[in-house]
Design a protein around this motif. Structure first.
Motif, PDB file in Angstrom:
ATOM      1  N   GLY A   1       0.844  -1.201   0.000  1.00  0.00           N
ATOM      2  CA  GLY A   1       0.000   0.000   0.000  1.00  0.00           C
ATOM      3  C   GLY A   1       0.872   1.240   0.000  1.00  0.00           C
ATOM      4  N   ASN A   2       0.331   2.315  -0.518  1.00  0.00           N
ATOM      5  CA  ASN A   2       0.985   3.626  -0.485  1.00  0.00           C
ATOM      6  C   ASN A   2      -0.032   4.600   0.085  1.00  0.00           C
ATOM      7  N   TRP A   3       0.183   4.970   1.340  1.00  0.00           N
ATOM      8  CA  TRP A   3      -0.798   5.860   1.997  1.00  0.00           C
ATOM      9  C   TRP A   3      -0.693   7.298   1.491  1.00  0.00           C
ATOM     10  N   LYS A   4       0.377   7.633   0.784  1.00  0.00           N
ATOM     11  CA  LYS A   4       0.631   9.016   0.336  1.00  0.00           C
ATOM     12  C   LYS A   4       0.582   9.954   1.551  1.00  0.00           C
ATOM     13  N   MET A   5      -0.002  11.172   1.434  1.00  0.00           N
ATOM     14  CA  MET A   5      -0.035  12.086   2.585  1.00  0.00           C
ATOM     15  C   MET A   5      -1.403  11.979   3.259  1.00  0.00           C
TER      16      MET A   5
ATOM     17  N   GLY B   1      10.767   7.182  -6.747  1.00  0.00           N
ATOM     18  CA  GLY B   1      10.386   7.656  -8.076  1.00  0.00           C
ATOM     19  C   GLY B   1       8.908   7.542  -8.386  1.00  0.00           C
ATOM     20  N   HIS B   2       8.064   7.638  -7.340  1.00  0.00           N
ATOM     21  CA  HIS B   2       6.620   7.638  -7.606  1.00  0.00           C
ATOM     22  C   HIS B   2       6.293   8.800  -8.547  1.00  0.00           C
ATOM     23  N   SER B   3       5.300   8.629  -9.386  1.00  0.00           N
ATOM     24  CA  SER B   3       5.015   9.667 -10.397  1.00  0.00           C
ATOM     25  C   SER B   3       4.658  11.004  -9.753  1.00  0.00           C
TER      26      SER B   3
ATOM     27  N   TYR C   1       5.146  -0.988 -12.030  1.00  0.00           N
ATOM     28  CA  TYR C   1       4.728  -0.336 -13.281  1.00  0.00           C
ATOM     29  C   TYR C   1       3.434   0.403 -13.002  1.00  0.00           C
ATOM     30  N   GLU C   2       3.510   1.734 -13.054  1.00  0.00           N
ATOM     31  CA  GLU C   2       2.346   2.553 -12.759  1.00  0.00           C
ATOM     32  C   GLU C   2       2.102   3.544 -13.901  1.00  0.00           C
ATOM     33  N   PRO C   3       1.216   3.188 -14.834  1.00  0.00           N
ATOM     34  CA  PRO C   3       0.892   4.167 -15.878  1.00  0.00           C
ATOM     35  C   PRO C   3       0.309   5.410 -15.207  1.00  0.00           C
TER      36      PRO C   3
ATOM     37  N   ALA D   1      -3.329   6.179 -14.878  1.00  0.00           N
ATOM     38  CA  ALA D   1      -4.192   5.269 -14.106  1.00  0.00           C
ATOM     39  C   ALA D   1      -4.092   5.501 -12.602  1.00  0.00           C
ATOM     40  N   ILE D   2      -3.213   6.428 -12.192  1.00  0.00           N
ATOM     41  CA  ILE D   2      -2.998   6.610 -10.745  1.00  0.00           C
ATOM     42  C   ILE D   2      -4.015   7.595 -10.177  1.00  0.00           C
ATOM     43  N   GLY D   3      -4.816   7.105  -9.257  1.00  0.00           N
ATOM     44  CA  GLY D   3      -5.796   7.943  -8.572  1.00  0.00           C
ATOM     45  C   GLY D   3      -6.911   8.433  -9.474  1.00  0.00           C
ATOM     46  N   THR D   4      -7.046   7.859 -10.648  1.00  0.00           N
ATOM     47  CA  THR D   4      -8.025   8.346 -11.614  1.00  0.00           C
ATOM     48  C   THR D   4      -9.247   7.432 -11.698  1.00  0.00           C
TER      49      THR D   4
ATOM     50  N   GLY E   1       0.487  -0.887 -10.664  1.00  0.00           N
ATOM     51  CA  GLY E   1      -0.169   0.100  -9.798  1.00  0.00           C
ATOM     52  C   GLY E   1      -0.956   1.080 -10.636  1.00  0.00           C
ATOM     53  N   GLY E   2      -2.134   1.452 -10.142  1.00  0.00           N
ATOM     54  CA  GLY E   2      -2.989   2.406 -10.862  1.00  0.00           C
ATOM     55  C   GLY E   2      -4.423   1.983 -10.707  1.00  0.00           C
ATOM     56  N   SER E   3      -5.084   2.558  -9.680  1.00  0.00           N
ATOM     57  CA  SER E   3      -6.511   2.284  -9.427  1.00  0.00           C
ATOM     58  C   SER E   3      -6.803   0.790  -9.278  1.00  0.00           C
ATOM     59  N   MET E   4      -5.863   0.060  -8.710  1.00  0.00           N
ATOM     60  CA  MET E   4      -6.112  -1.366  -8.439  1.00  0.00           C
ATOM     61  C   MET E   4      -6.989  -1.443  -7.194  1.00  0.00           C
TER      62      MET E   4
ATOM     63  N   GLY F   1       0.841  -5.751  -6.567  1.00  0.00           N
ATOM     64  CA  GLY F   1       0.242  -4.444  -6.800  1.00  0.00           C
ATOM     65  C   GLY F   1       0.797  -3.406  -5.843  1.00  0.00           C
ATOM     66  N   LEU F   2       0.870  -2.160  -6.331  1.00  0.00           N
ATOM     67  CA  LEU F   2       1.140  -1.007  -5.469  1.00  0.00           C
ATOM     68  C   LEU F   2      -0.186  -0.250  -5.426  1.00  0.00           C
ATOM     69  N   ILE F   3      -0.735  -0.152  -4.229  1.00  0.00           N
ATOM     70  CA  ILE F   3      -2.124   0.260  -4.063  1.00  0.00           C
ATOM     71  C   ILE F   3      -2.192   1.602  -3.341  1.00  0.00           C
ATOM     72  N   GLY F   4      -2.773   2.614  -3.970  1.00  0.00           N
ATOM     73  CA  GLY F   4      -2.924   3.917  -3.321  1.00  0.00           C
ATOM     74  C   GLY F   4      -4.224   3.979  -2.545  1.00  0.00           C
ATOM     75  N   GLY F   5      -5.252   4.536  -3.169  1.00  0.00           N
ATOM     76  CA  GLY F   5      -6.543   4.775  -2.508  1.00  0.00           C
ATOM     77  C   GLY F   5      -7.097   3.586  -1.733  1.00  0.00           C
ATOM     78  N   ALA F   6      -7.040   2.415  -2.327  1.00  0.00           N
ATOM     79  CA  ALA F   6      -7.643   1.233  -1.684  1.00  0.00           C
ATOM     80  C   ALA F   6      -6.815   0.713  -0.512  1.00  0.00           C
TER      81      ALA F   6
HETATM   82  C1  PEP Z   1      -0.206   4.875  -6.198  1.00  0.00           C
HETATM   83  O1  PEP Z   1      -0.249   5.881  -5.527  1.00  0.00           O
HETATM   84  O2  PEP Z   1       0.879   4.299  -6.368  1.00  0.00           O
HETATM   85  C2  PEP Z   1      -1.441   4.370  -6.789  1.00  0.00           C
HETATM   86  C3  PEP Z   1      -1.375   3.337  -7.598  1.00  0.00           C
HETATM   87  O3  PEP Z   1      -2.594   5.014  -6.455  1.00  0.00           O
HETATM   88  P1  PEP Z   1      -4.098   4.520  -6.767  1.00  0.00           P
HETATM   89  O4  PEP Z   1      -4.173   3.062  -6.386  1.00  0.00           O
HETATM   90  O5  PEP Z   1      -4.959   5.376  -5.885  1.00  0.00           O
HETATM   91  O6  PEP Z   1      -4.328   4.729  -8.217  1.00  0.00           O
END
Ligand code: PEP
Length: 248
Positions: A9-13, A94-96, A164-166, A169-172, A209-212, A229-234
């Motif tokens: 997971g990536n909690w971000k801020m 190197g997160h986008s 691999y995070e297009p 697709a991130i947070g979208t 990673g990207g809205s998984m 997976g690298l998971i942001g929001g979820a």
């Molecule tokens: C991320 O922050 O690396 C990411 C993939 O975010 P999300 O799952 O919210 O698209």
């Protein structure tokens, strides 16, 4: 060659001590029988408390960035040894969002990756193309540059995890299709084989990673080259457990 899946997971801020501890306590019983490695990358200031909260469980704690120097005049930065000292095992590099908002380049990704490896952290190196790059057909060129510069001088590339995070697709809420993600991750694996060695390509763990989320993870994880997976929001809710348990 079988690779152990890895869901991070990536909690971000996001989150604070109270909500972070609560989520980890809720997740522990839900993920305890996972067949994959599990990590939560959290804001630096939350690391000590989240390491304590996850202690004794199969949830490992990661950082969201790491500086390249061991110490020195770098106000506001945190070194790999400092993270290691607090029980951190992984560092996203190197997160986008760091590339977009904080001037991160392939060269700085490379320096951070080498520093993380040197300190015994596992770097999760993020690569991925912008929407315009996918649309103009330069995805593979972009990835080749990100990988060849970002991983330059790495002795054992199998100690690196690639995400691999297009960027589109991130947070979208817009996930790459299973086929798009598989095709691109297969290209990344082939490139690792060419830049390093064919055995390295078979061994290296590559995440998507990207809205998984809980709904689309099974299809993505069923692809032969997608190892996690690298998971942001979820990752900010107990849905994260459903992704960790994608195979159940
Ligand atoms: C991320 O922050 O690396 C990411 C993939 O975010 P999300 O799952 O919210 O698209």
């Amino acid at each position: 060659m079988s690779r152990k899946p890895f869901i991070a997971g990536n909690w971000k801020m996001n989150m604070n001590v109270e909500s972070g501890k609560k989520l980890i306590k809720e997740l522990i019983p839900l993920v305890k029988d996972a067949n994959c490695d599990v990590a939560l990358c959290v804001p630096a200031i939350l690391i000590p408390e989240m390491v304590k909260a996850a202690s004794g469980s199969n949830i490992k704690i990661g950082a969201e960035n790491v500086h390249w120097a061991a110490s020195g005049a770098f106000t506001g930065e945190i070194s790999a040894d400092m993270l290691k000292d607090y029980g951190v095992e992984y560092a996203i590099i190197g997160h986008s969002e760091r590339r977009q908002y904080f001037g991160e380049t392939d060269e700085s990704v490379n320096k951070r990756t080498l520093a993380a490896l040197n300190a015994g952290l596992t770097p999760i190196v993020c690569v991925g193309e912008l929407l315009a790059e996918r649309e103009n057909g330069t995805t593979n060129d972009v990835l080749l540059k990100q990988l060849s510069v970002g991983l330059k001088g790495v002795e054992d590339v199998t100690k690196v995890v690639i995400a691999y995070e297009p960027v589109w697709a991130i947070g979208t809420g817009k996930t790459a299709t299973d086929a798009q993600a598989q095709e691109t991750i297969a290209f990344i694996r082939k490139t690792i084989g060419e830049l390093f060695c064919p055995k390295c390509a078979e061994k290296i763990v590559i995440q998507y990673g990207g809205s998984m989320n809980a709904g689309n993870c099974k299809g993505l994880m069923a692809q032969p080259d997608i190892d996690g997976g690298l998971i942001g929001g979820a990752s900010l809710k107990t849905d994260f457990a459903a992704i960790v348990n994608f195979d159940k």
